[in-house]
Design an enzyme around this catalytic site. Structure first.
Site, PDB file in Angstrom:
ATOM      1  N   THR A   1       1.009  -1.233   0.094  1.00 59.47           N
ATOM      2  CA  THR A   1      -0.151  -0.062   0.119  1.00 59.47           C
ATOM      3  C   THR A   1       1.028   1.127   0.103  1.00 59.47           C
ATOM      4  O   THR A   1       1.930   1.356   0.736  1.00 59.47           O
ATOM      5  CB  THR A   1      -1.046  -0.153   1.206  1.00 59.47           C
ATOM      6  OG1 THR A   1      -1.344   1.338   1.352  1.00 59.47           O
ATOM      7  CG2 THR A   1      -0.081  -0.372   2.514  1.00 59.47           C
TER       8      THR A   1
ATOM      9  N   ASP B   1       0.278   3.761   1.321  1.00 57.90           N
ATOM     10  CA  ASP B   1       0.075   4.533   2.619  1.00 57.90           C
ATOM     11  C   ASP B   1       1.211   4.092   3.757  1.00 57.90           C
ATOM     12  O   ASP B   1       1.222   4.985   4.571  1.00 57.90           O
ATOM     13  CB  ASP B   1      -1.412   4.525   3.283  1.00 57.90           C
ATOM     14  CG  ASP B   1      -2.466   5.197   2.548  1.00 57.90           C
ATOM     15  OD1 ASP B   1      -2.028   5.880   1.541  1.00 57.90           O
ATOM     16  OD2 ASP B   1      -3.613   4.637   2.698  1.00 57.90           O
TER      17      ASP B   1
ATOM     18  N   LYS C   1      11.531  34.325   4.088  1.00 64.38           N
ATOM     19  CA  LYS C   1      11.544  33.388   3.029  1.00 64.38           C
ATOM     20  C   LYS C   1      10.603  33.779   1.759  1.00 64.38           C
ATOM     21  O   LYS C   1       9.763  34.579   2.096  1.00 64.38           O
ATOM     22  CB  LYS C   1      10.936  32.147   3.468  1.00 64.38           C
ATOM     23  CG  LYS C   1      11.758  31.442   4.532  1.00 64.38           C
ATOM     24  CD  LYS C   1      11.296  30.123   4.800  1.00 64.38           C
ATOM     25  CE  LYS C   1      12.216  29.398   5.780  1.00 64.38           C
ATOM     26  NZ  LYS C   1      11.913  27.743   5.919  1.00 64.38           N
TER      27      LYS C   1
HETATM   28  O1  F6P Z   1      -5.175   2.835   0.166  1.00 62.53           O
HETATM   29  C1  F6P Z   1      -4.357   3.939  -0.721  1.00 62.53           C
HETATM   30  C2  F6P Z   1      -5.058   4.960  -1.046  1.00 62.53           C
HETATM   31  O2  F6P Z   1      -4.180   5.433  -2.287  1.00 62.53           O
HETATM   32  C3  F6P Z   1      -5.304   5.927   0.128  1.00 62.53           C
HETATM   33  O3  F6P Z   1      -4.077   6.817   0.483  1.00 62.53           O
HETATM   34  C4  F6P Z   1      -6.286   6.813  -0.871  1.00 62.53           C
HETATM   35  O4  F6P Z   1      -7.081   7.356   0.113  1.00 62.53           O
HETATM   36  C5  F6P Z   1      -7.163   5.733  -1.275  1.00 62.53           C
HETATM   37  O5  F6P Z   1      -6.229   4.744  -1.553  1.00 62.53           O
HETATM   38  C6  F6P Z   1      -7.787   5.924  -2.466  1.00 62.53           C
HETATM   39  O6  F6P Z   1      -8.757   5.235  -2.893  1.00 62.53           O
HETATM   40  P1  F6P Z   1      -9.346   4.990  -4.275  1.00 62.53           P
HETATM   41  O7  F6P Z   1      -8.316   4.558  -5.317  1.00 62.53           O
HETATM   42  O8  F6P Z   1     -10.293   3.759  -4.044  1.00 62.53           O
HETATM   43  O9  F6P Z   1     -10.005   6.190  -4.634  1.00 62.53           O
END
Ligand code: F6P
Length: 323
Positions: free
Chosen positions: A125, A127, A213
């Site tokens: 994943t 994430d 900045k």
């Molecule tokens: O699970 C990974 C992810 O990319 C998350 O970061 C994100 O919120 C979600 O999937 C998006 O899901 P979908 O592709 O179903 O819109």
């Protein structure tokens, strides 16, 4: 075990193809018969099964996405759906399954293993929120894609003396945002794990302006209570609080569709081979992950019941580096 199925499930992640390739080739090398299941658990319920031989997984290692297709299956969450899937596995005489996916997918793996079917999971994943692996498949590629975008945004922000809010993926986890914030030199990072109020973000932007900045970069995780759209709306009405003019970019699925990095291809290859080695030793009900740069097996029960914690000392570090 001689007949092994492999599927990809949930959000796709760069490196999934490399993992399928490794599973199929390592299994074939052990004279196992390998089967691909299309579209994750959804395809398993529908019986979309195909034979995969080593040549069928040629020329895929360098491609993002998953040639088997992926899905988030609602049907598999039901008892009937899982029983249907089990019937199909028996019909095709498949004796074990390799599931490449993240949290939702490994909950599916655990459910199947609780019904007595041998399953091995591969941690995948973008994430990086899956317990049982220091880093999951796809994170490195997604992070580098986000970072490239952030670097570009910083260039234009500096030319125009602007603040940029950039939203990266992470529905429940701020790993990508935090790491991109560190690597991209963000003024502040907003993540779901830490409560941030719009005022705190505004203060960080104004501080950067006062310190001379010529830009301010804010990296926001999509799952933060104040996501980029909410913040943008508030800041548009209170432009005077910021010093800088503000622009917003939401990176979204662009982060998932990239060419897998060398790191992800190698990780996928190691995970795929380890999954087959595990099944060959008649071990199952576990997730293949990486810990201290070695392969780690974690019981699926622990995977689905344990939250992976973010190392928040890194967030503190990013604040120090933003001064
Ligand atoms: O699970 C990974 C992810 O990319 C998350 O970061 C994100 O919120 C979600 O999937 C998006 O899901 P979908 O592709 O179903 O819109």
């Amino acid at each position: 075990m001689n007949r092994i199925g492999v599927l990809t499930s949930g959000g796709d992640a760069p490196g999934m193809n490399a993992a399928i390739r490794a599973v199929v080739r390592a299994g074939s090398e052990k004279e196992m018969k390998m089967f691909g299941i299309r579209d994750g658990f959804e395809g398993l319920i529908a019986g979309r099964v195909l034979r995969l031989r080593p040549r069928d997984v040629g020329n895929v290692i360098q491609h993002g996405g998953t040639f088997l297709g992926s899905a988030r299956s609602e049907a598999f969450k039901t008892k009937e759906g899982r029983e249907h899937a089990l019937r199909n596995l028996r019909e095709f005489n498949i004796e074990a399954l390799v599931v490449i996916g993240g949290n939702g997918s490994q909950s599916g793996s655990y459910a199947l293993s609780e019904l007595g079917f041998p399953v091995v999971g591969i941690a995948s994943t973008i994430d990086n929120d899956l317990y049982g692996s220091d880093i999951t498949l796809g994170v490195d590629t997604a992070m580098n894609i986000a970072l490239e975008a952030i670097d570009r945004l910083k260039v234009t922000a500096s030319s125009h003396r602007r603040a940029i809010l950039v939203e990266v993926m992470g529905r429940k986890c701020g790993y990508l945002a935090m790491m991109c914030g560190i690597a991209g030199g963000a003024e502040t990072v907003v993540i779901p794990e830490v409560e941030s109020k719009p005022d705190d973000v505004a203060r960080a932007i104004l501080d950067a302006y006062r310190r001379g900045k010529n830009h301010a970069l804010v990296v926001v995780a999509e799952g933060a209570s104040c996501n980029a759209s909410n913040l943008a709306k508030i800041f548009e009405e209170h432009r005077d609080l910021l010093g800088f003019d503000i622009r917003t970019t939401i990176l979204g699925h662009v982060q998932r569709g990239g060419v897998p990095s060398a790191f992800d291809r190698i990780l996928a290859s190691r995970f795929g081979v380890a999954a087959i080695e595990t099944l060959a030793q008649n071990k199952h009900g576990v997730l293949i992950g990486l810990h201290n740069n070695g392969i780690q097996l974690t019981p699926l029960k622990a995977v689905v019941s344990t939250k992976k914690e973010l190392d928040l000392s890194l967030l503190q570090m990013s604040r120090v580096l933003a001064t």
